[in-house]
Design a protein around this motif. Structure first.
Motif, PDB file in Angstrom:
ATOM      1  N   ILE A 131     -13.395  50.859  19.051  1.00 44.59           N
ATOM      2  CA  ILE A 131     -14.768  51.753  18.836  1.00 44.59           C
ATOM      3  C   ILE A 131     -15.703  51.274  20.048  1.00 44.59           C
ATOM      4  O   ILE A 131     -17.004  51.253  19.805  1.00 44.59           O
ATOM      5  N   GLY A 132     -15.124  50.942  21.231  1.00 47.56           N
ATOM      6  CA  GLY A 132     -15.952  50.393  22.275  1.00 47.56           C
ATOM      7  C   GLY A 132     -16.463  49.212  22.255  1.00 47.56           C
ATOM      8  O   GLY A 132     -15.724  48.307  21.370  1.00 47.56           O
ATOM      9  N   ASP A 133     -17.588  48.687  22.645  1.00 49.87           N
ATOM     10  CA  ASP A 133     -18.288  47.514  22.563  1.00 49.87           C
ATOM     11  C   ASP A 133     -18.880  47.291  21.062  1.00 49.87           C
ATOM     12  O   ASP A 133     -19.803  48.076  20.810  1.00 49.87           O
ATOM     13  N   VAL A 134     -18.384  46.306  20.406  1.00 51.27           N
ATOM     14  CA  VAL A 134     -19.038  46.225  18.864  1.00 51.27           C
ATOM     15  C   VAL A 134     -20.355  45.479  19.044  1.00 51.27           C
ATOM     16  O   VAL A 134     -20.335  44.450  19.745  1.00 51.27           O
ATOM     17  N   ASN A 135     -21.355  46.129  18.313  1.00 53.56           N
ATOM     18  CA  ASN A 135     -22.640  45.607  18.400  1.00 53.56           C
ATOM     19  C   ASN A 135     -23.271  45.725  17.108  1.00 53.56           C
ATOM     20  O   ASN A 135     -24.492  45.320  17.035  1.00 53.56           O
ATOM     21  N   TYR A 136     -22.793  45.778  15.924  1.00 50.49           N
ATOM     22  CA  TYR A 136     -23.201  45.837  14.991  1.00 50.49           C
ATOM     23  C   TYR A 136     -22.357  45.840  13.592  1.00 50.49           C
ATOM     24  O   TYR A 136     -21.559  46.405  13.437  1.00 50.49           O
ATOM     25  N   ILE A 137     -22.882  45.003  12.855  1.00 52.99           N
ATOM     26  CA  ILE A 137     -22.215  44.974  11.324  1.00 52.99           C
ATOM     27  C   ILE A 137     -23.091  44.808  10.415  1.00 52.99           C
ATOM     28  O   ILE A 137     -24.225  44.479  10.288  1.00 52.99           O
ATOM     29  N   LEU A 148     -21.052  36.214   6.277  1.00 51.12           N
ATOM     30  CA  LEU A 148     -21.246  35.473   7.285  1.00 51.12           C
ATOM     31  C   LEU A 148     -19.741  35.454   7.922  1.00 51.12           C
ATOM     32  O   LEU A 148     -20.131  35.233   9.297  1.00 51.12           O
ATOM     33  N   PHE A 149     -18.742  35.138   7.237  1.00 47.34           N
ATOM     34  CA  PHE A 149     -17.362  35.081   7.855  1.00 47.34           C
ATOM     35  C   PHE A 149     -16.959  36.088   8.802  1.00 47.34           C
ATOM     36  O   PHE A 149     -16.613  36.042   9.910  1.00 47.34           O
ATOM     37  N   LEU A 150     -17.509  37.448   8.212  1.00 49.01           N
ATOM     38  CA  LEU A 150     -17.103  38.578   9.055  1.00 49.01           C
ATOM     39  C   LEU A 150     -17.814  38.597  10.308  1.00 49.01           C
ATOM     40  O   LEU A 150     -17.111  39.097  11.290  1.00 49.01           O
ATOM     41  N   SER A 151     -19.007  38.457  10.161  1.00 52.67           N
ATOM     42  CA  SER A 151     -19.954  38.315  11.397  1.00 52.67           C
ATOM     43  C   SER A 151     -19.287  37.365  12.433  1.00 52.67           C
ATOM     44  O   SER A 151     -19.401  37.542  13.633  1.00 52.67           O
ATOM     45  N   TYR A 152     -19.021  36.296  12.062  1.00 52.52           N
ATOM     46  CA  TYR A 152     -18.226  35.140  12.720  1.00 52.52           C
ATOM     47  C   TYR A 152     -17.100  35.347  13.662  1.00 52.52           C
ATOM     48  O   TYR A 152     -16.944  35.151  14.506  1.00 52.52           O
ATOM     49  N   ILE A 153     -16.033  35.951  12.687  1.00 52.00           N
ATOM     50  CA  ILE A 153     -14.922  36.271  13.382  1.00 52.00           C
ATOM     51  C   ILE A 153     -14.942  37.566  14.525  1.00 52.00           C
ATOM     52  O   ILE A 153     -14.288  37.586  15.397  1.00 52.00           O
ATOM     53  N   MET A 154     -16.140  38.324  14.281  1.00 51.72           N
ATOM     54  CA  MET A 154     -16.245  39.255  15.214  1.00 51.72           C
ATOM     55  C   MET A 154     -17.036  38.936  16.177  1.00 51.72           C
ATOM     56  O   MET A 154     -16.634  39.301  17.374  1.00 51.72           O
ATOM     57  N   PHE A 155     -18.101  38.196  16.240  1.00 43.39           N
ATOM     58  CA  PHE A 155     -18.958  37.972  17.058  1.00 43.39           C
ATOM     59  C   PHE A 155     -19.181  36.378  17.524  1.00 43.39           C
ATOM     60  O   PHE A 155     -19.794  36.044  18.434  1.00 43.39           O
ATOM     61  N   GLY A 156     -18.696  35.534  16.786  1.00 43.13           N
ATOM     62  CA  GLY A 156     -18.920  33.929  16.893  1.00 43.13           C
ATOM     63  C   GLY A 156     -20.102  33.455  16.323  1.00 43.13           C
ATOM     64  O   GLY A 156     -20.867  34.037  15.399  1.00 43.13           O
ATOM     65  N   GLN A 171     -25.959  42.737  16.369  1.00 45.31           N
ATOM     66  CA  GLN A 171     -26.679  41.981  15.510  1.00 45.31           C
ATOM     67  C   GLN A 171     -25.738  42.350  14.234  1.00 45.31           C
ATOM     68  O   GLN A 171     -25.173  43.193  14.197  1.00 45.31           O
ATOM     69  N   ALA A 172     -25.864  41.220  12.936  1.00 41.02           N
ATOM     70  CA  ALA A 172     -25.393  41.554  11.878  1.00 41.02           C
ATOM     71  C   ALA A 172     -26.183  41.390  10.677  1.00 41.02           C
ATOM     72  O   ALA A 172     -27.269  40.783  10.968  1.00 41.02           O
ATOM     73  N   VAL A 173     -26.236  42.414   9.878  1.00 43.87           N
ATOM     74  CA  VAL A 173     -27.131  42.552   8.837  1.00 43.87           C
ATOM     75  C   VAL A 173     -26.415  42.210   7.550  1.00 43.87           C
ATOM     76  O   VAL A 173     -25.406  43.252   7.214  1.00 43.87           O
ATOM     77  N   LEU A 174     -26.565  41.174   6.830  1.00 45.02           N
ATOM     78  CA  LEU A 174     -25.970  40.819   5.832  1.00 45.02           C
ATOM     79  C   LEU A 174     -26.760  40.621   4.555  1.00 45.02           C
ATOM     80  O   LEU A 174     -27.836  40.049   4.616  1.00 45.02           O
TER      81      LEU A 174
END
Length: 324
Positions: free
Chosen positions: A145-151, A185-193, A223-226
């Protein structure tokens, strides 16, 4: 690699331990050898249900059992650190239910004990090992999906003060953040650090724990919106957006049996990746493999991964003034 069964013990026999035990029975090279509860009647009932020969009414007795290779800690959050360290000191490998601990300092102590005693230790983030999450992580890293920039990810349900007493108990580390907020938070971390900045806001219970917490994690180019809540519902789908499309993990995303890929708002592909049993089986297989290969940590969910996530949670805990 040795060809033998890894013998498991379970400490703390609540609902999650039942789900874990059922999945453990599906694994050929695993055996449930012993269980322990402070309530011997609970231990007897659990042991009878899963055909376990040994049952104890003290955790210390299970830690001392020479037949047990690895201990699954499934007690309330406030006891994770001390019980994990005690098990490691007794020469046991440890799989500790998430969250690893209620403080970053305790998480550090647990990792240090694993290294000191040269025993495997892992935080039980089962979502890291389910096929759908593994596949999504691989495909996003390969640019699907290209450059991932949102969760966008939620974990929310309506808890009951009478049926889910632990959830509302300050002394046991209750509340939304530590019980379920760690998942998005875990999902955002494994995607973006690790994020550059975190903004978190909560609604509180009368004893000071958080009933619901919303979080924005700011990264260099993402950005991640959780959100997490124990007093409201959500669709519990997770969306991962990029410059060339988005991925939607099936609900509930943390145990998803598949996902869809969208391009230009059209559903381009559907992937079905069912779990074995409930899904705890995949982390059990990982633990067994690591133990048989004399590893003290998993490459997929390492000591450092747990420390990083614990540090993120600690920052949010401080922001929302949790009384732990």
């Amino acid at each position: 690699m040795e060809n033998r069964k890894i013998k498991w013990g379970i400490v703390g026999l609540g609902n999650i331990a039942h789900q874990f035990a059922a999945d453990l029975l599906l694994i050929e090279d695993a055996e449930l050898a012993a269980v322990s509860s402070r309530d011997i009647f609970k231990a007897d009932e659990f042991a009878s249900k899963y055909n376990v020969s040994k049952r104890y009414n003290s955790y210390e007795a299970l830690f001392a059992d020479e037949d047990v290779d690895v201990v699954y800690i499934a007690t309330p959050h406030d006891s994770h650190a001390e019980l994990s360290i005690q098990a490691l000191e007794n020469g046991k490998h440890v799989l500790c239910e998430k969250p690893i601990a209620l403080s970053y300092k305790d998480a550090q102590r647990m990792i240090e004990a694993s290294k000191k005693h040269n025993k495997f230790f892992m935080e039980a983030f089962w979502a890291r090992f389910i096929p759908a999450v593994q596949d999504v992580l691989a495909k996003t890293q390969n640019g699907i999906i290209g450059d991932v920039n949102y969760i966008k990810a939620d974990f929310a349900f309506v808890g009951s003060e009478t049926e889910n007493i632990r959830l509302f108990d300050k002394n046991r580390g209750g509340g939304a953040l530590f019980d379920i907020g760690v998942y998005p938070l875990f999902l955002s971390y494994i995607m973006f650090g690790i994020p550059k900045e975190i903004i978190a806001k909560s609604i509180y219970y009368k004893n000071g724990i958080d009933l619901q917490t919303s979080m924005i994690l700011q990264y260099e180019n993402a950005q991640a919106v959780l959100h997490s809540s124990i007093v409201s519902e959500s669709d519990m789908k997770a969306q991962i957006g990029g410059t060339k499309g988005r991925i939607e993990l099936n609900s509930p995303w943390f145990m998803a049996d598949g996902y869809s890929v969208f391009k230009n708002e059209e559903k381009e592909a559907v992937f079905t990746l069912p779990t074995l049993g409930k899904g705890y089986s995949h982390e059990i297989i990982e633990c067994n493999n690591c133990i048989l290969n004399n590893q003290i940590e998993s490459k997929l969910w390492s000591h450092q991964n747990s420390l990083d996530l614990s540090e993120i949670v600690e920052e949010i805990k401080t922001q929302i003034r949790l009384p732990f």
